[in-house]
Structure formats: C-alpha cells, structure tokens
Design an enzyme around this catalytic site. Structure first.
Site, mmCIF file in Angstrom:
data_model
loop_
_atom_site.group_PDB
_atom_site.id
_atom_site.type_symbol
_atom_site.label_atom_id
_atom_site.label_comp_id
_atom_site.label_asym_id
_atom_site.label_seq_id
_atom_site.Cartn_x
_atom_site.Cartn_y
_atom_site.Cartn_z
ATOM 1 C CE LYS A 100 -3.448 1.594 2.769
ATOM 2 N NZ LYS A 100 -4.767 2.140 3.879
ATOM 3 C CB SER A 118 -7.942 4.587 3.523
ATOM 4 O OG SER A 118 -7.213 3.477 3.946
ATOM 5 C CB SER A 176 -8.369 1.231 6.292
ATOM 6 O OG SER A 176 -8.786 2.617 6.556
#
Lengths: 478, 91
Positions: free
Chosen positions: A67, A142, A166
C-alpha cells in the site's frame, strides 16, 4: 499459464517440486496487471526494478503489492496525496525489510484513500480504484488498491493498513481475506502515520492459509517502533486447524440492528448456523458502548492525524507552494499554501476537526472525553473476552456501494465503518473473510475478533469456516 | 460553534472561500453527530492514550548508523549544501 490466480501456498508447492520457477510466477503476475489494471486501477506504480530473489525462504519468489503509505526504498510513497507527489523514501519500512530478507518480490505500490482517510478509495489524488466484482462500485477503503489487486489476481498477496477498518472493509467488499493484527503485533516503523494509537499493517490475501503465512512474515518485535509489543511470535500456520468444537463465540446484538442490509444479515446468520453445526457454541452478548464508537473514533483519530500531518509543510519533502501575493509572512504563507494546495477535501475536513478537538477550550469536552469513552469501549471487549473465545459480526452493514454514492455525504461514509471501528479503539485483532454474495453477485464479509494477541484463535475459526464453504474459490469475471 | 477560519489558521491550512462554504455545513453535521458523547457517563474513567500499558522506551546514547545527508535531502523542495532552504524566518 495463469499462475497469478493461485495462492502463495499453491505456488510454494509447485516451486518446491520445481514444476515452475519464480520467473514464471512474476511473468504471469505482470501480464495480469498489464491486462487488468487499466480497468481496476489498483496500482499507482509497478516496480521497474523488480528482480528475482537472491534470498531463499519458504516464501521467496512470491510477488507482493504494498500500500502507498508503507515506505519502500527507491519507489514512491505518496499516501494517495498531491502533497507527497514524487516523494521517494530513503529507507524501507520494517515490514518491507522483513519481506525483502525473505525474498518476496515487491511488484508494485497500490492505491489508497488520501492519507488513509476514507472507506472507498475515491479520495486518492491519483485516481479511483474500482471493485473487480463490479467496476461501477467501490472496492472499499482505504486499502482498496491492495484488496482489488488480490481479488483480480493482479497479485498473489498484499499489505494494507487498518486504522478504523481499512483492511477489513475493502477485503469484505472485494471478497478476499483481510486481517488487522493486535495493536503492536506488527511494526509501524516506515508506515506513514495517520493515527499512531490505532494504525496497524496487516495482510490481504486470497485465503486464510496465505493470511497466516503473510502474518508470520511481517509480525514481530521491532525496537524502532516503541509501540511494538515484545511478545513471543507463534507460527501462525500451526493455527490452521479445521475444528471449532467447543469454541465459544459471542454475537454482539448491537451489530445486528437497523441499517444492516437484509442479504448481509442472512449470510452472517447462515455462517453462524454452519459454525454451530461444526460444534461452536454461540450466545448473544452486549457491547453497550458500540453506538459511541464512530463518534469516539472521529475525535481520537482526527486529533492524532492533525498532529501526524503537521510534518507536511513544504520544508523537507513533497510539495512546496507560495501564494501569488503575500498574505501573512513568507513562512506562514508557505505552510498554508502548501497544505491548502496539497491536501484534498477529506484530508482538510479531518485536519480541521482534529485541530478543533485539541484546541484550547475544546480539548476537555472533545478529546479527553473521547479518550474516556474509548476506555469504556475497550472494557466492553475485555468483559466479553472473559467468557468467550471470539466475537462474530458482519464486517460491513452493506456490500460495496456505487462510486460517487457517498462522496458528498462524509457522515454517511463514516458510518460505513460502524462494524470495524471498535476493534481499533480496543486494540484487538480482527479478520474479514468472504461469507457469501448478494443477488447482484457482490461479496459479503464476515468479521471475527479475538482478544489481544489471540490471532491463532481467529485463524482457527476462520480456517474452519473457509474449509467448509466455497466462497474463497469464487473469482470476479473481468 | 466551529470558527473554521480560525481553526484553519491553527492547522496552517489555507482554505478557499469555496472550501469554507462547502465544509462549514459538513463539519457542523459531523460535530452534531460526535456531540452525542456528551451523554456518556465518564465519571471515574481513566482516558486511554494507548491500548496496552506503555512504558517509556530508552536506549544508550550512542552513535548508530544513520542516513547519509544526500539521502536526507533527496526529496527537498529547496536545498543548499547540506541544508534545507526555507523562507526567511526572522525579519
């Protein structure tokens, strides 16, 4: 060859038997990215320098995606923000160091909501990621990029981060497995911080076995993260036992109230039925402060974010701007204009909220009070875990919503985290795994929580459920 | 009542008039929602800063390898020799 569609443990067997090489795996993964990512947009960049492993370990040669808020030396970390455009980390995060030392191949960086502020991966400055199951819908957030990449077989497994859900919520929306470890189980060194008392890095994988494998690879004490807990690390693969006889599972009634989608409730009820037949014992309980979790989170997390994001000021890295005409002083103007230009609307909203709740005259009424309610939420979990091994809930009250559906209504977006947020406030580990589909063929996620450092209990319950259901074998058609 | 211009300055954040218009309503709605915490009885409850008891971590004050200056400066928007260059701070 479609080696990109396999799991890490499948590939390990084939590599060990010398039926395939690491080169073959990498080739198929890169081809999948080439053919899919135009539609899904899970990646912000693909590593131009990815080379075959020089280290040999059980997981060497397996491709991973990271990420965009976890530092990989020499690549880019932008946190989905314009304010870090072009930023290249000078060092690896601890989890990245560990993965590299084990020969895992870092293939690319995945998209995310800006600074992890979001539940849909619609706020990235670098574009919107789409749900591979329905490209008109969000992948969740996210960590939407990581979840979408795993779901679409554009990668074998990925790392995400979870501050209020997330990892788990996008895993749920994308029909994959996502785990938030106990706070302090995995080092945050090299993770660009959002909320320091809530953030955790965790695995996003195609099945529970891969989750255990990746958790093994990243968990452990790190002296460079002073919030990392120095606890012995078990071999999480030993927890992959297909047996829940006698396991005591609590169902908190507050998670099954109005607002939960009928199809989600039905899928979770069926999962409970299945686990009951397999010998688990269920009882309804109460987590009485559940209704205050979202409010508590949006005070504590935004306050911590306002402090953590103060460093983005145009001085040392990233964007630097000056207004065309001077407003205050050149220095203040640089700060205000850089941050005004560099942050998107959701980031600005959260920074204002966070600054406000910490400001003189409001600190006691908001931040201090929220910290006390956080204690009450934590105690609710402690109380339940005195008698029970696990807690089971839906991961999200709905399946994936449509792109644009909640972007004008921040509060509605915040409320989509209602099932996941408490785990971060309490510090407990939690997993999301697929438990069915809606009639529109959208994945539904089941959430299992356990007490701190009891990831093994979660893995056992999740593995048993998975081995007795077909969901993890279903793939989206792209 | 959230004085958005004042708080934005505390946060060193320049907001356009459009931002101020858009955010004012949204933030009021969010604040109204989070105000429900005022109904919780928190008498005698200790605040949680960290979920697990944290003790201060210390180490020996010794020299350890660090990043070379060139790498520290590699992302600098403006630099000169081994310094970050910034607007004048003291007039």
């Amino acid at each position: 060859m479609t080696l990109n569609t396999l799991t890490c443990h499948d590939l390990q067997e084939l590599l060990k038997a010398k039926k395939i090489t690491s080169e073959d795996v990498l080739k198929d993964v890169l081809a999948a990215i080439e053919s899919c990512d135009g539609k899904v947009k899970a990646y912000v960049c693909v590593n131009p320098l990815v080379t075959l492993p020089s280290q040999s370990s059980a997981i060497s040669g397996i491709p991973i995606a990271i990420k965009d808020n976890i530092c990989v030396k020499g690549l880019k970390s932008t946190c989905g923000s314009k304010i870090l455009e072009g930023f290249s980390p000078a060092y690896d995060a601890t989890v990245v160091e560990k993965l590299k030392a084990q020969g895992v191949l870092i293939v690319g960086i995945t998209n995310m909501d800006e600074f992890a502020f979001g539940s849909s991966t619609e706020t990235s400055a670098y574009g919107v990621t789409r749900n591979p199951w329905d490209l008109a819908r969000v992948p969740g957030g996210s960590s939407g990029g990581s979840a979408a990449a795993v779901a679409s077989d554009e990668i074998i497994f990925a790392l995400g981060t979870d501050t209020g859900g997330s990892i788990r919520q996008p895993a749920s929306f994308c029909g994959v497995v996502g785990m938030k470890p106990t706070y302090g189980r995995v080092s945050r060194y090299g993770l660009i911080a959002f909320a320091s008392s809530l953030d955790q890095i965790g695995p996003i994988t195609k099945d529970i076995t891969d989750c255990a494998i990746l958790l093994n690879a990243i968990a452990g004490y790190d002296s460079r993260d002073s919030t990392c807990v120095d606890m012995p690390k078990p071999d999480y693969c030993q927890a992959l036992i297909n047996d829940v006889k006698g396991l005591k599972i609590a169902i908190p009634k507050e998670y099954f109230v109005a607002g939960i989608d009928k199809e989600v409730k039905s899928a979770v009820d069926e999962a409970i039925g299945l686990l009951k037949n397999l010998g688990a014992q269920f009882k309804e309980v109460s987590l009485p402060h559940t209704q205050y979790a979202v409010a508590t989170y949006y005070i504590v997390a935004t306050a911590e974010a306002s402090s953590n994001l103060a460093r983005f000021d145009g001085v040392q890295y990233g964007l630097r701007c000056q207004p065309k005409t001077m407003r205050r002083t050149p220095l203040i103007d640089m700060y205000e204009e850089t941050r005004g230009q560099g942050f998107g609307p959701e980031a600005k909203r959260r920074l204002i909220l966070g600054t406000y709740v910490l400001s003189a005259g409001y600190y006691d009424a908001y931040y201090l009070r929220a910290q006390k309610v956080r204690t009450l939420i934590r105690k609710d979990f402690e109380e339940v875990f005195k008698e029970f091994d696990c807690i089971l809930t839906p991961t999200s009250p709905t399946a994936a919503f449509k792109l644009g559906e909640k972007t004008d209504d921040p509060l509605s977006m915040y409320l989509s985290d209602i099932c996941t947020i408490s785990a971060n406030l309490a510090g407990v580990p939690a997993i999301s795994l697929p438990c069915g589909f809606t009639k529109n063929n959208l994945p539904i996620g089941l959430q299992i929580l356990a007490k701190p450092f009891a990831e093994e209990t979660i893995l056992r319950a999740a593995f048993t459920y998975e081995q007795n259901t077909p969901w993890h074998k279903q793939k989206p058609r792209l | 009542m959230l004085d958005i211009k004042y708080v934005a300055h505390l946060a060193r954040l320049h907001l356009s008039e459009k931002d101020i218009g858009r955010f004012s309503g949204q933030l009021e709605e969010i604040l109204k929602y989070i105000n429900q915490l005022s109904e919780v009885d928190v008498t005698g409850i200790e605040p949680t800063c960290h979920v697990f008891a944290q003790k201060n971590i210390v180490r020996e004050d010794g020299l350890k390898p660090s990043l070379p200056v060139s790498e520290v400066l590699q992302n600098a928007p403006a630099k000169e020799r081994e310094f970050f260059k910034v607007p004048k701070i003291i007039e």
